[in-house]
Motif scaffolding. Structure first.
Motif, PDB file in Angstrom:
ATOM      1  N   SER A 185       8.583 -17.032  -4.690  1.00  0.00           N
ATOM      2  CA  SER A 185       8.549 -16.401  -6.003  1.00  0.00           C
ATOM      3  C   SER A 185       9.715 -15.436  -6.152  1.00  0.00           C
ATOM      4  O   SER A 185      10.173 -14.817  -5.169  1.00  0.00           O
ATOM      5  CB  SER A 185       7.222 -15.672  -6.201  1.00  0.00           C
ATOM      6  N   GLN A 186      10.163 -15.290  -7.359  1.00  0.00           N
ATOM      7  CA  GLN A 186      11.227 -14.348  -7.655  1.00  0.00           C
ATOM      8  C   GLN A 186      10.668 -13.060  -8.263  1.00  0.00           C
ATOM      9  O   GLN A 186      11.434 -12.174  -8.645  1.00  0.00           O
ATOM     10  CB  GLN A 186      12.211 -14.988  -8.650  1.00  0.00           C
ATOM     11  N   LYS A 187       9.399 -12.949  -8.310  1.00  0.00           N
ATOM     12  CA  LYS A 187       8.755 -11.746  -8.831  1.00  0.00           C
ATOM     13  C   LYS A 187       8.872 -10.598  -7.823  1.00  0.00           C
ATOM     14  O   LYS A 187       9.002 -10.803  -6.619  1.00  0.00           O
ATOM     15  CB  LYS A 187       7.293 -12.025  -9.143  1.00  0.00           C
ATOM     16  N   LYS A 188       8.821  -9.412  -8.377  1.00  0.00           N
ATOM     17  CA  LYS A 188       8.868  -8.232  -7.504  1.00  0.00           C
ATOM     18  C   LYS A 188       7.540  -8.074  -6.767  1.00  0.00           C
ATOM     19  O   LYS A 188       6.463  -8.182  -7.374  1.00  0.00           O
ATOM     20  CB  LYS A 188       9.149  -6.984  -8.328  1.00  0.00           C
ATOM     21  N   PRO A 189       7.617  -7.813  -5.485  1.00  0.00           N
ATOM     22  CA  PRO A 189       6.374  -7.697  -4.699  1.00  0.00           C
ATOM     23  C   PRO A 189       5.750  -6.288  -4.852  1.00  0.00           C
ATOM     24  O   PRO A 189       6.389  -5.342  -5.282  1.00  0.00           O
ATOM     25  CB  PRO A 189       6.844  -7.948  -3.279  1.00  0.00           C
ATOM     26  N   TYR A 190       4.507  -6.240  -4.423  1.00  0.00           N
ATOM     27  CA  TYR A 190       3.800  -4.940  -4.319  1.00  0.00           C
ATOM     28  C   TYR A 190       3.591  -4.677  -2.827  1.00  0.00           C
ATOM     29  O   TYR A 190       2.864  -5.428  -2.163  1.00  0.00           O
ATOM     30  CB  TYR A 190       2.472  -4.983  -5.076  1.00  0.00           C
ATOM     31  N   ILE A 191       4.261  -3.647  -2.304  1.00  0.00           N
ATOM     32  CA  ILE A 191       4.283  -3.379  -0.848  1.00  0.00           C
ATOM     33  C   ILE A 191       3.606  -2.033  -0.566  1.00  0.00           C
ATOM     34  O   ILE A 191       3.875  -1.023  -1.258  1.00  0.00           O
ATOM     35  CB  ILE A 191       5.724  -3.373  -0.313  1.00  0.00           C
ATOM     36  N   THR A 192       2.809  -2.014   0.507  1.00  0.00           N
ATOM     37  CA  THR A 192       2.113  -0.773   0.922  1.00  0.00           C
ATOM     38  C   THR A 192       2.163  -0.641   2.438  1.00  0.00           C
ATOM     39  O   THR A 192       1.800  -1.586   3.169  1.00  0.00           O
ATOM     40  CB  THR A 192       0.645  -0.776   0.464  1.00  0.00           C
ATOM     41  N   TRP A 193       2.596   0.543   2.889  1.00  0.00           N
ATOM     42  CA  TRP A 193       2.553   0.893   4.327  1.00  0.00           C
ATOM     43  C   TRP A 193       1.451   1.937   4.528  1.00  0.00           C
ATOM     44  O   TRP A 193       1.372   2.941   3.816  1.00  0.00           O
ATOM     45  CB  TRP A 193       3.879   1.466   4.816  1.00  0.00           C
ATOM     46  N   LEU A 194       0.617   1.666   5.536  1.00  0.00           N
ATOM     47  CA  LEU A 194      -0.486   2.581   5.877  1.00  0.00           C
ATOM     48  C   LEU A 194      -0.392   2.972   7.363  1.00  0.00           C
ATOM     49  O   LEU A 194       0.156   2.217   8.175  1.00  0.00           O
ATOM     50  CB  LEU A 194      -1.852   1.936   5.611  1.00  0.00           C
ATOM     51  N   LEU A 195      -0.985   4.105   7.667  1.00  0.00           N
ATOM     52  CA  LEU A 195      -1.033   4.595   9.058  1.00  0.00           C
ATOM     53  C   LEU A 195      -2.488   4.787   9.449  1.00  0.00           C
ATOM     54  O   LEU A 195      -3.250   5.488   8.753  1.00  0.00           O
ATOM     55  CB  LEU A 195      -0.264   5.906   9.221  1.00  0.00           C
ATOM     56  N   ASP A 196      -2.871   4.134  10.542  1.00  0.00           N
ATOM     57  CA  ASP A 196      -4.238   4.245  11.066  1.00  0.00           C
ATOM     58  C   ASP A 196      -4.173   4.971  12.415  1.00  0.00           C
ATOM     59  O   ASP A 196      -3.616   4.448  13.386  1.00  0.00           O
ATOM     60  CB  ASP A 196      -4.841   2.849  11.226  1.00  0.00           C
ATOM     61  N   LYS A 197      -4.756   6.153  12.436  1.00  0.00           N
ATOM     62  CA  LYS A 197      -4.761   6.961  13.675  1.00  0.00           C
ATOM     63  C   LYS A 197      -6.174   7.048  14.222  1.00  0.00           C
ATOM     64  O   LYS A 197      -7.162   6.868  13.490  1.00  0.00           O
ATOM     65  CB  LYS A 197      -4.193   8.359  13.402  1.00  0.00           C
TER      66      LYS A 197
END
Length: 394
Positions: A49-61
């Protein structure tokens, strides 16, 4: 044949779509970093796809629930309000499909499990294929250790050298060695690499020197040193012995002083009690009432006794002078007045014919001395009882 061809084309179309399904990839599952340095968490995704992605970074401690640290939505990068905000970001532009992140000046608390998820509007994502997981471990180099000496380094004694670093991840290991000019390494059981101790037994003067401890882990190393000087005598023991000896001497002196004072006090109290008993029990001597009588009375009594004694018969011949005269003679050393010229001599006539004792004039009585002379000479009047012819006292 036509039916088979159509089925093959349909299968090929399905395989092509499946190859274009959204998927997230990571370069490695574990990343290590040294505290204070920069770290990169490598990740990218594939999509047709050429659509803009939805990106999320999370931290699990381990000590908290997962929370967002970085997002990309509608072409806008947003850093969440966390302690990583000034230090985290995307490494490359998102259009390259490279979604790697960097963390500057890493800290020990940055360690944990990082998860990235990617979603595209017109892409079909299979379960768990659009998620990537990377474990970050931030290593901490050992802090400068502290070297200590436990024990008295006297000849023949045992001492322990300890080396401890208050900080380090993973826990550092320790290595002791004696430096030049007498370079020497130590191994278990004398040395404990985990606890950082080195035991030296039966010390000798040759074991004196500088000992170096190196604390080391994967992040780095640090060291400390201590100078060991073995002496022949224990200064501490000498000082302690002198102090104990002085205290013992003072205690002995105090003990005997107290005993002496107590003895003297008991002796004095005993003397006082004895004196009090004598004063209470003793009866003062009484002066005979007749001693205070007039001197003429004493002389008269003495003369009368002498006259009576001389008037009695004495069948055994002349008797010695009376006791009263003897007492007076012994007390005053007086033997009577000297014979006077023309005076009468004592009566010394022979015994009478009838057998009776001749009569003898009494010796000069104490009347011949004045009372004052008798008193000064210390004479004491004595009354002598008369004696019967049978020898019994009357």
């Amino acid at each position: 044949m036509g039916a088979l061809s159509r089925a093959a084309l349909a299968l090929a179309a399905l395989l092509g779509v499946s190859s274009a399904v959204l998927e997230v990839h990571v370069g490695t599952g574990s990343v290590f970093s040294v505290e204070g340095q920069q770290v990169v968490l490598p990740a990218w995704y594939t999509s047709s796809s050429q659509k803009k992605p939805y990106i999320t970074w999370l931290l699990d401690k381990d000590d908290a629930d997962p929370f967002q640290i970085l997002t990309f939505l509608d072409g806008v990068v947003k850093v969440e309000e966390t302690e990583l905000k000034p230090r985290v970001g995307f490494l490359y532009p998102i259009v390259t499909h490279n979604i790697s992140v960097f963390i500057n000046t890493t800290r020990e608390r940055d360690s944990g499990q990082y998860m990235v998820t990617v979603n595209v509007v017109d892409e079909v994502a299979s379960a768990r294929r659009n998620v990537g997981v990377i474990n970050l471990t931030v290593l901490v180099p050992p802090a400068a250790p502290r070297c200590q000496l436990h024990g008295d380094p006297a000849m023949g004694a045992n001492v322990t050298l300890s080396c401890t670093s208050r900080k380090g991840k993973p826990s550092p290991t320790y290595q002791w060695q004696r430096t030049a000019p007498n370079l020497q390494f130590y191994f278990p059981p004398a040395q404990d690499h985990a606890r950082g101790t080195l035991k030296l037994t039966n010390l000798s003067l040759e074991m004196s020197g500088v000992y170096l401890c190196v604390a080391e882990n994967r992040a780095g190393s640090a060291n400390c040193s201590i100078a060991l000087e073995v002496h022949s005598t224990s200064t501490k023991a000498v000082i302690a012995g002198a102090v104990m000896g002085s205290l013992g001497a003072l205690a002995i002196v105090a003990f005997f002083t107290q005993r002496l004072i107590g003895y003297r006090r008991r002796k004095r109290d005993g003397q006082e009690e004895a004196a009090n008993e004598i004063k209470e029990d003793a009866v003062a001597p009484k002066t005979p009432s007749w001693a205070r009588r007039a001197a003429s009375d004493t002389i008269s009594k003495t003369s009368t006794l002498s006259s009576l004694g001389g008037a009695r018969e004495r069948p055994y011949g002349p008797s010695p002078p009376s006791d009263t005269a003897s007492v007076l003679t012994a007390a005053t050393s007086y033997r009577g007045p000297p014979p006077r010229p023309g005076g009468r001599a004592p009566n010394l006539s022979p015994p009478a014919s009838n057998g009776t004792a001749p009569r003898r004039d009494p010796p000069p009585g104490p009347a011949s001395l004045p009372p004052s002379s008798l008193a000064r000479s210390g004479a004491v009047p004595v009354m002598v009882p008369a004696q019967s012819r049978a020898g019994s006292l009357v």
